[in-house]
Design an enzyme around this catalytic site. Structure first.
Site, short mmCIF file in Angstrom:
data_model
loop_
_atom_site.label_atom_id
_atom_site.label_comp_id
_atom_site.label_asym_id
_atom_site.label_seq_id
_atom_site.Cartn_x
_atom_site.Cartn_y
_atom_site.Cartn_z
N HIS A 454 60.03 36.58 -49.82
CA HIS A 454 60.52 36.50 -48.64
C HIS A 454 61.27 38.01 -48.33
CE1 HIS A 454 60.03 32.12 -47.58
NE2 HIS A 454 58.72 32.75 -47.24
N ARG A 562 45.38 29.64 -26.25
CA ARG A 562 45.19 28.39 -26.28
C ARG A 562 46.24 27.50 -26.16
NH1 ARG A 562 41.55 30.65 -30.57
NH2 ARG A 562 39.38 30.03 -30.39
N GLU A 697 30.59 29.17 -22.38
CA GLU A 697 30.40 28.69 -23.69
C GLU A 697 29.29 27.85 -23.62
OE1 GLU A 697 33.82 27.53 -25.32
OE2 GLU A 697 34.54 26.23 -23.54
N ARG A 731 29.39 23.39 -35.06
CA ARG A 731 30.33 24.39 -35.71
C ARG A 731 31.07 23.64 -36.71
NH1 ARG A 731 34.47 25.79 -30.71
NH2 ARG A 731 35.93 26.65 -32.21
N CYS A 768 35.97 36.18 -26.39
CA CYS A 768 37.03 35.73 -26.88
C CYS A 768 36.61 34.69 -28.25
CB CYS A 768 38.17 34.98 -26.27
SG CYS A 768 37.25 33.47 -25.45
C1 PEP Z 1 34.76 29.55 -28.23
O1 PEP Z 1 34.10 28.66 -28.13
O2 PEP Z 1 34.41 30.63 -28.60
C2 PEP Z 1 36.38 29.77 -28.03
C3 PEP Z 1 37.08 30.84 -27.94
O3 PEP Z 1 36.99 28.46 -27.69
P1 PEP Z 1 37.23 27.53 -29.11
O4 PEP Z 1 37.05 28.18 -30.14
O5 PEP Z 1 38.80 27.22 -28.68
O6 PEP Z 1 36.57 26.28 -28.64
MG MG Z 2 35.20 27.06 -27.25
#
Ligand code: PEP
Ligand code: MG
Length: 838
Positions: A454, A562, A697, A731, A768
């Site tokens: 640290h 977020r 998305e 995912r 993003c």
């Molecule tokens: C995404 O789906 O790419 C995104 C940025 O949102 P999250 O990862 O929070 O679902």
């Molecule tokens: Mg998302």
């Protein structure tokens, strides 16, 4: 805070119980003992006058709950109320409650309830219910229905077990471990953790030491076993905490840990002493022993055990309050380190031993504390992992602080040698590091320590060069007026360097300053491709630490904030004020650019206990994001109002997740307008108008981009979800890793389509998803028309640099070819060849 008074026949019993309580709730908790009779109250019995003296101060504050053992203790306590000086309050019973609950259980339950801000009534209720866990454990019926306090609870219920893999680069070191311990302590359930990889544990997640001794490293599998009435909520939050890397920011301060004998940086020097670079930079100057500036505390004569224990408690409380005060600025490295150190002060593993040695009258508080903390520090030093070994310095640091407090000496406040000097020490402790004045401490050479300590992190933050592990440092000390040079990157140290070497070292110092200045200058510069196309680089932010880093690293704004952290960290729905405060704390760390705040993407795979949804076979296709918000209009409105209030001084844009059909975007827009109208009506200051946009998305939204571009003020492409939906690859499913790649031609084509439709009507588009932080995927996305990327805070400068290397003309040829390939592996191969040429 409501306090507790323990009335007992036995002073020893009451003092021991007080210790137990303080271990649960921390050393600052107001708990007093009114026990025993006779000289020093060492004889068994109770004394009404003494009890009234102990109770009197509580009439001035929030009051106290009085817990008694048995028989005459009750009578004495009752009598004591009549002896109070009632000039402070007319009716002492408004401030004091005699509680019939069992002494030990009630003391613990009541203290926990009081420590979380419970009222006098709450504390009494909790105390009265204190037997419930024991009764239920023993299978005794007629358990009171009053909610029990937050004591670690072990019930017969089936435990919830789950495994997580530690993603923190340095494993569960002090700060993430502290976050875990704090989370576990918010629940009644017992949380046990086992390191499956190293076969350590199970250990309680309530103790920092126990968690640390599991030695959880990056990649280790940890099994959580959660048992108790709130095990479901606890498990959810612990899982989310693991996903969030236990609150650790995306970037960990990289240490320039090249060895001194690195041939690139080697410079011949007669008195060279090797070490490890711990904080970049070159320093040249006269040396000064740190111990001369900061002598260690003096030992004092041993007193009665009770006096010694009091001295220890007072010292712990005073160091805890110092740490609390010093960690006032949110989310910087120093305050996180101090918060983790503060947990050592109430660690049961450490304090149990110290207290029992002192109580036995064997040693003074200072000695017991010194010995016990030294052996804990030694246990850390023997760990396999270098990062965990470095935590020993934190223990030593706290140890010295407490020893100083016990001795009644003042703590280190500022180290500013006059004239400025290079400090020599055996090991630099974090509190010493943060006390260093960068104007006067030219550099530090330590014979021990580590680049991941640290202290090293703090030195890097302060910009003071440091070399650690320079074994020759003690001999250096012999030459009092020695001129020393050090290189905090390579770890080199020169003592009385020859004039020719000195010239060369000075040149290197200047070159380094120039290079740093250039990098610093560039990271805040906008990025243009070689053919002058502007690429905007924003950052993704999930907590206050990310915000600080994003700003520091040159992000032009936030492309995705977020807000899940506001909700997932709570067991109950946070009030609008609480939501506003949490968001404002993150926004404080940001610069002037736009901030895209996304409404919560919770539900389904990130469930909230206070907004329950039915079990779903496929949560990613379930009631999540906007779908959940629509089902709970009050929740949605309070979230929108909090965003508008917190964002009053920022260029806030609001974004909705999981938008699928145009009417959803319209409905979401009406909610935002309603939130604004309510705030207007309530005369509450807030930001308005704001841009209202959406995540793209869901493939349906991508296909209807033309329609959506007219409804939304901006798009942000969420490649994480878009990739999983376009490629039908779940995912996070490790089995499908190779298939879920955003550079797949189908995803690239989808992104190109979105950009074209948005550009046609001037709708701003950013990306993003995580792929934006990958230089290869970012390159390809720029090639298909993306001009704004929101990346991890630690990738801002790298992606800017990558964009500067590109030419849009050359890229269009690459992406045309890429989109005609069959899979992502082929695309990556093609891109690799292109990037090599670049
Ligand atoms: C995404 O789906 O790419 C995104 C940025 O949102 P999250 O990862 O929070 O679902
Ligand atoms: Mg998302």
């Amino acid at each position: 805070m409501v306090g507790i008074v323990l009335v007992s026949h036995s002073k020893k019993l009451a003092i021991a119980l007080r210790e137990l309580v303080l271990q649960m709730v921390g050393p600052e908790f107001p708990i007093a003992v009114a026990a025993g009779v006779g000289e020093n109250f060492d004889e068994l019995g109770t004394d009404a006058v003494h009890i009234s003296e102990v109770l009197q101060p509580f009439l001035n504050g929030d009051g106290a709950v009085v817990l008694m053992d048995l028989g005459s203790a009750v009578l004495s306590a009752q009598t004591s109320l009549e002896l109070l000086d009632t000039s402070v309050v007319a009716d002492p019973l408004t401030k004091l409650r005699l509680c019939p609950a069992p002494l030990v259980e009630a003391a613990v339950s009541a203290a926990v309830q009081a420590s979380v801000g419970g009222s006098l009534d709450d504390v009494v209720r909790e105390a009265k219910a204190a037997l419930a866990p024991k009764q239920s454990q023993l299978g005794i019926e007629d358990v009171p229905s009053v909610p029990v306090a937050r004591v670690p609870e072990v019930t017969d219920s089936k435990p919830i077990e789950f495994d997580v893999v530690i993603e923190n680069p340095h494993g569960l070191h002090a700060r993430p471990a502290a976050t875990l311990v704090q989370c576990a302590n918010r629940f009644q359930s017992d949380v046990q953790v086992t390191n499956l990889t190293s076969h350590r544990g199970p250990s309680s997640a309530r103790s920092l030491t126990s968690v640390s001794l599991l030695q959880a490293r990056n990649g280790d599998s940890m099994r959580f076993t959660v048992r108790g009435s709130d095990s479901r909520d606890a498990s959810e939050q612990l899982k989310q905490l693991a996903i969030d890397r236990f609150g650790e920011a995306a970037e960990t301060d990289a240490a320039p840990s090249r060895k001194a004998n690195d041939p690139v940086s080697m410079l011949a020097g007669e008195d060279e002493s090797s070490g490890v670079g711990a904080s970049e930079g070159i320093a040249i100057g006269r040396v000064l022993e740190l111990s001369a500036v900061l002598p260690l505390p003096m030992d004092r004569k041993q007193d009665e055990p009770s006096e010694e224990l009091k001295r220890l408690d007072d010292a712990l409380a005073s160091v805890a309050s110092d740490l609390h005060r010093e960690s006032s600025s949110p989310a910087d490295a120093a305050s996180e380190i101090l918060a983790a150190q503060a947990l050592i002060l109430s660690d049961p593993v450490l304090l149990d031993e110290v207290r029992s040695k002192v109580s036995a009258g064997k040693v003074s508080a200072a000695m017991a504390w010194r010995e016990q903390s030294a052996s804990l520090a030694a246990a850390y030093s023997e760990m396999e992992d270098e990062y965990m070994r470095a935590r020993a310095a934190d223990i030593r640091d706290i140890s010295v602080r407490v020893q100083r407090a016990i001795a009644g000496e003042s703590q280190v406040s500022r180290i500013h040698p006059d004239p400025p000097a290079i400090l020599l020490t055996s090991e630099l402790l974090p509190s010493e590091a943060s006390a260093c004045d960068p104007e006067r401490v030219l550099g530090v050479i330590a014979s021990a320590g580590s680049a991941t300590s640290h202290a090293a992190i703090l030195m890097r933050t302060l910009g003071i060069p440091m070399v650690v592990g320079a074994k020759g440092v003690s001999s250096l000390a012999l030459g009092i007026d020695a001129l020393v040079a050090l290189d905090g990157s390579s770890g080199q140290v020169w003592v009385n360097p020859a004039e020719a070497d000195l010239v060369s070292i000075r040149q290197r110092k200047q070159a380094l300053i120039d290079k740093r200045e250039l990098l610093e200058r560039d990271k805040h510069e906008p990025a243009f491709t070689r053919d002058q196309v502007r690429i905007e680089i924003l950052a993704n932010v999930g907590n206050a630490a990310d915000a600080v880093q994003a700003n520091k690293n040159g992000a032009e704004g936030v492309g995705l904030l977020r807000t899940e952290f506001v909700y997932l960290a709570n067991k109950q729905m946070p009030t609008e004020d609480q939501q506003t405060a949490s968001l404002a704390a993150v926004l404080t760390g940001l610069g002037p650019g736009p901030v895209v705040i996304r409404t919560p993407d919770v539900g389904a795979d990130k469930p909230l206990s206070y907004l329950p949804t039915a079990a779903e076979h496929n949560p990613f296709l379930g009631v999540r994001g906007l779908r959940l918000s629509f089902r709970h209009p009050e929740f949605f409105l309070s979230n929108l109002k909090a965003i508008l209030r917190a964002g009053i001084a920022h260029d806030v844009w609001i974004m909705f997740p999981m938008v699928t059909s145009p009417e959803e975007m319209q409905k979401a827009r009406s909610f935002a307008e309603e939130a604004h109208a309510i705030l207007e009506h309530e005369h509450v200051a807030h930001r308005w108008p704001v841009k209202l946009g959406m995540m793209v998305e869901v493939p349906a939204a991508a296909m209807l981009a033309e329609r959506f571009a007219k409804l939304a003020d901006f798009f942000s492409i969420g490649t994480n979800d878009l990739t999983q939906y376009v490629l039908a690859t779940e995912r996070g499913n490790a089995d499908l890793d190779s298939l879920q790649d955003t550079v797949h031609p189908a995803v690239l084509r989808t992104i190109q389509h979105i950009c074209e439709e948005a550009d046609a009507v001037g709708c701003h588009v950013s990306v993003c998803g995580d792929a934006a932080s990958d230089p290869v995927a970012a390159t390809l996305m720029i090639g298909v028309g993306v001009r704004s990327l929101s990346v991890r805070p630690n990738q801002v400068a790298a992606i800017k640099a990558q964009a500067r290397k590109l030419s849009i003309v050359e890229l269009s040829q690459l992406t045309k070819e890429a989109m005609n390939l069959d899979n992502s592996a082929e695309v990556r191969k093609l891109a690799a060849g292109f990037m090599r040429k670049e």
